[in-house]
Design an enzyme around this catalytic site. Structure first.
Site, PDB file in Angstrom:
ATOM      1  N   LYS A 192       9.280  -6.440   0.168  1.00 25.07           N
ATOM      2  CA  LYS A 192       8.204  -6.196   1.313  1.00 25.07           C
ATOM      3  C   LYS A 192       7.500  -4.826   1.137  1.00 25.07           C
ATOM      4  CE  LYS A 192       8.907  -3.707   5.159  1.00 25.07           C
ATOM      5  NZ  LYS A 192       7.486  -3.040   4.912  1.00 25.07           N
ATOM      6  N   GLU A 266      15.851   5.357  -3.320  1.00 27.49           N
ATOM      7  CA  GLU A 266      14.913   6.586  -3.976  1.00 27.49           C
ATOM      8  C   GLU A 266      14.421   7.213  -2.721  1.00 27.49           C
ATOM      9  OE1 GLU A 266      14.876   7.423  -7.203  1.00 27.49           O
ATOM     10  OE2 GLU A 266      15.355   5.538  -7.987  1.00 27.49           O
ATOM     11  N   CYS A 300       7.123  11.492  -3.885  1.00 22.91           N
ATOM     12  CA  CYS A 300       8.311  11.863  -3.420  1.00 22.91           C
ATOM     13  C   CYS A 300       8.698  12.999  -4.312  1.00 22.91           C
ATOM     14  CB  CYS A 300       9.397  10.593  -3.663  1.00 22.91           C
ATOM     15  SG  CYS A 300       9.042   9.622  -5.215  1.00 22.91           S
ATOM     16  N   GLU A 397      10.345  17.589   3.513  1.00 21.10           N
ATOM     17  CA  GLU A 397       9.281  17.042   2.787  1.00 21.10           C
ATOM     18  C   GLU A 397       8.072  16.818   3.657  1.00 21.10           C
ATOM     19  OE1 GLU A 397       9.746  12.872   1.863  1.00 21.10           O
ATOM     20  OE2 GLU A 397       9.537  13.377  -0.292  1.00 21.10           O
TER      21      GLU A 397
HETATM   22  P1  NAI Z   1       9.249   4.862   5.727  1.00 27.04           P
HETATM   23  O1  NAI Z   1      10.463   5.355   5.083  1.00 27.04           O
HETATM   24  O2  NAI Z   1       9.356   4.497   7.342  1.00 27.04           O
HETATM   25  O3  NAI Z   1       8.604   3.565   5.145  1.00 27.04           O
HETATM   26  C1  NAI Z   1       9.044   3.132   3.691  1.00 27.04           C
HETATM   27  C2  NAI Z   1       9.106   1.760   3.630  1.00 27.04           C
HETATM   28  O4  NAI Z   1      10.505   1.301   4.598  1.00 27.04           O
HETATM   29  C3  NAI Z   1       8.051   0.708   4.460  1.00 27.04           C
HETATM   30  O5  NAI Z   1       7.785  -0.584   3.957  1.00 27.04           O
HETATM   31  C4  NAI Z   1       8.509   0.487   5.951  1.00 27.04           C
HETATM   32  O6  NAI Z   1       7.876  -0.539   6.618  1.00 27.04           O
HETATM   33  C5  NAI Z   1       9.949   0.499   5.580  1.00 27.04           C
HETATM   34  N1  NAI Z   1      10.787   0.618   6.925  1.00 27.04           N
HETATM   35  C6  NAI Z   1      10.659   1.431   7.909  1.00 27.04           C
HETATM   36  N2  NAI Z   1      11.688   1.374   8.763  1.00 27.04           N
HETATM   37  C7  NAI Z   1      12.508   0.590   8.135  1.00 27.04           C
HETATM   38  C8  NAI Z   1      13.948  -0.003   8.507  1.00 27.04           C
HETATM   39  N3  NAI Z   1      14.667   0.452   9.622  1.00 27.04           N
HETATM   40  N4  NAI Z   1      14.633  -0.878   7.795  1.00 27.04           N
HETATM   41  C9  NAI Z   1      14.075  -1.308   6.803  1.00 27.04           C
HETATM   42  N5  NAI Z   1      12.691  -0.807   6.338  1.00 27.04           N
HETATM   43  C10 NAI Z   1      11.983   0.077   6.906  1.00 27.04           C
HETATM   44  O7  NAI Z   1       8.248   5.774   5.669  1.00 27.04           O
HETATM   45  P2  NAI Z   1       6.944   6.084   6.487  1.00 27.04           P
HETATM   46  O8  NAI Z   1       7.264   5.947   8.065  1.00 27.04           O
HETATM   47  O9  NAI Z   1       5.917   5.419   5.937  1.00 27.04           O
HETATM   48  O10 NAI Z   1       6.493   7.780   6.344  1.00 27.04           O
HETATM   49  C11 NAI Z   1       7.258   8.915   7.023  1.00 27.04           C
HETATM   50  C12 NAI Z   1       7.573   9.959   5.991  1.00 27.04           C
HETATM   51  O11 NAI Z   1       8.550   9.469   5.270  1.00 27.04           O
HETATM   52  C13 NAI Z   1       6.354  10.469   5.217  1.00 27.04           C
HETATM   53  O12 NAI Z   1       5.644  11.288   5.862  1.00 27.04           O
HETATM   54  C14 NAI Z   1       7.351  10.861   4.070  1.00 27.04           C
HETATM   55  O13 NAI Z   1       7.788  12.280   4.405  1.00 27.04           O
HETATM   56  C15 NAI Z   1       8.476  10.240   3.984  1.00 27.04           C
HETATM   57  N6  NAI Z   1       8.292   9.165   2.943  1.00 27.04           N
HETATM   58  C16 NAI Z   1       8.744   9.417   1.550  1.00 27.04           C
HETATM   59  C17 NAI Z   1       8.501   8.543   0.615  1.00 27.04           C
HETATM   60  C18 NAI Z   1       9.111   8.723  -0.784  1.00 27.04           C
HETATM   61  O14 NAI Z   1       8.968   8.092  -1.559  1.00 27.04           O
HETATM   62  N7  NAI Z   1       9.989   9.853  -0.818  1.00 27.04           N
HETATM   63  C19 NAI Z   1       7.782   7.248   0.607  1.00 27.04           C
HETATM   64  C20 NAI Z   1       7.091   7.219   2.071  1.00 27.04           C
HETATM   65  C21 NAI Z   1       7.409   8.040   3.099  1.00 27.04           C
END
Ligand code: NAI
Ligand code: MG
Length: 788
Positions: A192, A266, A300, A397
């Site tokens: 996904k 990750e 990240c 972060e």
């Molecule tokens: P997120 O962690 O919510 O999203 C990442 C992925 O997880 C997306 O595909 C999302 O649809 C999915 N997801 C969301 N909730 C889920 C759940 N309960 N179960 C399974 N999958 C789920 O991150 P988001 O909301 O896009 O960004 C918020 C903050 O997270 C950012 O500001 C950043 O600080 C951090 N982030 C960090 C990342 C990294 O690689 N370290 C990548 C993305 C976000």
């Protein structure tokens, strides 16, 4: 105007990359049928769609079908159906398909890059030169792993159906990091993408069909958090691989606890960018531009904490500010653009909010006087100085173009500051002194360390974090393990109940004492001062052990943390383990008699268990200085040292079956790799462990190297799992205990290994030991550049 004046006045004109092919591609597609399931394009069962916007303009790009749980179920079923044949496909055949994917991506490289920049907002220079080539490289590198899999990973098989959830910051690259190793290992996948950035995954799905990927091997569903949760919770999934926020990582850790699903995470980071006074400051400034302003800081492993040595701080900060003034914000498709828009309004608000909060907490936030483009979700590059270590900008972060600068005086102070974070993804070290660099790198709690460089990646070198940055590695030799498993038995593990003391039969008079707990190299009375009688099969009391509690575990963890064991050389660790084996061997008869009388096993079997335990400690000793890292040679002037480092403080909960052998099989490899151990021995046969600490006491193991807390397994496991200063936990028990260990560990995301409630054969051959050695380490990849 003379030439100098002309030179000074010269400005960049725009150099836009054409978007016509990408626009034509967008126009030609019906995104209401964007679910790629079993090789077919489908609409969501509910008919629902969600909107995707272009971050640079805010304009809508597509209405994409949103998968609900029914669609996820269909995708998992398609992946399950395709699994047996894909697993059986020869490594060579799988290699050919992975290679074909890589080649096809290369042929469409420009379209991928332009689509990615339109969808995500990242500058075309980055998508064209970094994201796409690295994604291609991942497939071609893993084609090789597919072909050599059986030889390189004997005894392993595909983990099964992999559920993969990725973020929006590197949509295509994260897809490659997930899909390439999974296919190489023989897994089928349900992936996904993030709801902000579905486009390149659709182009990728088209390529899969053309590259000969069998139907159902790759399934791609679209949607947001709910769709992701449906994948995580689906019982047909065998492995979850997630990249995203730590918050969601913890949710997933809890949701998969006790399910038997493999899990790799990750997560976020707050990576240190350390500049020593002997660094080449101009290079460091350029590095910093890559470190924090690459992809608008939505990375990240972004070097978001600048730690600079006091003596050069003023000079460096001045240079950084001057350089920031030259960063060009604008159209991501312009080849001159350095900084594009953030992904979405919600992210822009989040970043602005954090900068405001950082300022409120005392940081001085500086931005260059650059113009913001008229449309799009742009944020100026921002430098925060006077940042206190507890400031939100130093701890959390931001995931935006915001750099928090702090100073340190000595190297020691710099290392302490660098490690003052709950994350541990990456770090950069800038110094012209190679001795310093290679001395500091092992001291940093981070999975990736770049020396005089930053944000270097390659498929050959594993990537992943320590601490709350998650667990598991992607890429490289180590990354394949995340998609492999050893065939396991199906017999459930059952704890052995302790017979009630029987007054009629009395106590076994020949042993009558109450051993204490073993903490920090000393025998100590349990905090609660309660004792538990230990009986044999007939109910005869053989002794009493302390009922350890929360306080005892806390003391044991502190002792383990303070232990000098982690600093012992591998040779030294080998010697101590050999000595331990020798000392156990001197008392072999005593241990066999104890096993026999307590467990009711026959003399011969008891003797065999003791002999094998001694052999196992010997084997761990022999590998202490041989289970070593690797050196990778990525396609650049750099070598990557993949170092095996101890996990740190390791909790070990041992089973009732084979009470001596199992305990030793767990503790010896943990020690061999330099971990300090807090062991909770068999609840049924704790006297074996208390006998063992007497042997440990005479074996030159530094205080705190092994600590033993007897008592109720479930209660003590709960404390260990929740403890924030425990880095890893191995728990062998029934399915309830394993689930508890996994669920309660989510707080600090310690790495947990359990037997998933299944009985293990502790007398198994040497492979067992290697498995534990591998679990006893974290691999740190240190990138060392060479040449001028
Ligand atoms: P997120 O962690 O919510 O999203 C990442 C992925 O997880 C997306 O595909 C999302 O649809 C999915 N997801 C969301 N909730 C889920 C759940 N309960 N179960 C399974 N999958 C789920 O991150 P988001 O909301 O896009 O960004 C918020 C903050 O997270 C950012 O500001 C950043 O600080 C951090 N982030 C960090 C990342 C990294 O690689 N370290 C990548 C993305 C976000
Ligand atoms: Mg979210």
């Amino acid at each position: 105007m003379n030439i100098l004046e002309r030179y000074a006045a010269m400005d960049y004109g725009p150099a836009p990359e054409s978007r016509s092919e990408a626009d034509a591609w967008l126009k030609a597609h019906d995104f209401s049928k964007a679910l790629f399931i079993g090789g077919k394009w489908q609409a969501a069962a509910s008919g629902k769609t969600f909107s995707v916007f272009e971050p640079a303009s805010g304009k809508p790009l597509a209405e994409v079908s949103e998968a609900g749980s029914e669609d996820v179920d269909a995708a998992v079923k398609a992946a399950q159906k395709a699994l047996p044949a894909w697993k059986k496909t020869s490594g060579y055949e799988r290699a050919r398909i992975l290679y074909a994917i890589g080649r096809a991506m290369q042929r469409h490289a420009r379209l991928f890059a332009v689509l990615e920049s339109i969808d995500n907002g990242k500058p075309i220079r980055e998508s064209r030169d970094i994201d796409v080539p690295l994604a291609v490289r991942h497939f071609i590198h893993h084609a090789g792993w597919a072909q050599t899999l059986e030889k390189a990973y004997p005894g392993y098989e595909a983990a099964g159906v992999a559920g993969q959830i990725i973020p929006w910051n590197f949509p295509l690259l994260m897809l490659a990091w997930k899909i390439a190793p999974a296919l190489a290992a023989g897994c089928t996948v349900v992936l996904k993408p993030a709801e902000f950035t579905p486009l390149t995954s659709l182009l990728f799905a088209e390529i899969c069909a053309r590259a000969g990927v069998p139907k159902g091997v790759v399934n791609i569903v679209q949607g947001g958090g709910e769709t992701g949760a449906a994948i995580v919770e689906h019982p047909g999934i065998d492995k979850i691989a997630f990249t995203g926020s730590s918050e969601v990582g913890k949710i997933i850790r809890r949701a998969t606890a006790g399910s038997g699903k493999k899990l790799s995470l990750e997560l976020g980071g707050k990576s240190a960018f350390m500049v020593f006074e002997d660094a080449d400051l101009d290079s460091a400034v350029e590095g910093l531009v890559d470190g924090i302003w690459f992809n608008q800081g939505q990375v990240c492993c972004a070097g978001s904490r600048l730690l600079v040595q006091e003596s050069v701080a003023e000079t460096l900060i001045a240079k950084v500010k001057a350089r920031m003034g030259h960063l060009r914000l604008g159209d991501p498709l312009d080849k001159n653009t350095d900084i594009g828009p953030l992904i979405a309004p919600v992210q822009l608000e989040r970043v602005k909010g954090m900068v405001a909060e950082g300022a409120r907490q005392g940081a001085e936030c500086w931005q260059p006087a650059s113009d913001l483009p008229h449309t799009g979700y742009f944020h100026l590059p921002t430098l925060a100085t006077s940042v206190a270590p507890a400031n939100v900008l130093a701890q959390e972060e931001v995931f935006g173009p915001v750099l928090a600068a702090m100073t340190f005086r000595t190297q020691e102070e710099g290392v302490a500051l660098a490690n003052n974070t709950r994350y541990g993804l990456a770090a950069s070290i800038w110094t012209e002194n190679v001795n310093r660099a290679l001395h500091v790198a092992p001291q940093l709690k981070a999975g990736v360390v770049w020396i005089n460089g930053t944000n270097m990646f390659d498929a050959s070198s594993g990537f992943g974090g320590y601490r709350e940055s998650g667990f598991g590695r992607e890429g490289g030799h180590e990354g394949l393990y995340e998609y492999l498993k050893k065939p396991s038995g199906k017999t459930a593990y059952k704890p052995i109940p302790m017979p009630e003391p029987d007054k009629e039969v009395g106590s076994a008079s020949f042993i009558d004492r109450t051993p204490k707990l073993f903490i920090g190299g000393k025998q100590v009375r349990p905090d609660g001062n309660y004792a538990i009688p230990v009986t044999d099969q007939k109910g005869r009391i053989h002794g009493e052990v302390g009922a350890g509690n929360r306080k005892d575990i806390r003391d044991a963890v502190s002792a383990a943390r303070a232990s000098k064991w982690g600093q012992a050389t591998a040779y030294n660790r080998a010697q101590v383990l050999y000595f331990l084996a020798e000392n156990l061997s001197v008392r072999a008869g005593e241990f066999a008699a104890r096993l026999e009388s307590l467990t009711g096993t026959r003399a011969k079997a008891a003797q065999a268990e003791v002999d094998l335990s001694i052999e196992r400690i010997f084997a761990a000793a022999s590998l202490a200085d041989k289970f070593e890292g690797r050196v990778h040679q990525p396609p650049a002037r750099v070598v990557t040292l993949a170092l095996n480092e101890p996990v740190g403080v390791l909790g070990i909960v041992a089973p009732d079956e084979a009470p001596l052998l199992a305990l030793v099989t767990l503790i010896a490899p943990a020690l061999a790799m330099g971990n300090a151990v807090v062991a909770v021995p068999s609840q049924r046969y704790p006297l074996i462990a208390t006998d063992l600490y007497q042997v440990i006491e005479t074996s030159d193991l530094p205080a705190g190297g092994v600590n033993i807390v007897t008592g109720a397994s479930a209660e003590l496991t709960d404390v260990l799992a929740k403890h924030d200063d425990v880095d890893g936990l191995w728990c062998v028990g029934d399915s309830d205990l394993c689930a508890l260990a996994e669920r309660e560990s989510a707080g600090n995301l310690k790495r947990v290994w359990t037997n998933s409630g299944l009985a293990l054969d502790w007398s198994g051959d040497g492979e067992l030991l290697e498995d534990f050695l591998r679990r006893a380490i974290e691999i740190k990849n240190v990138w060392v550049p060479y040449g001028d």
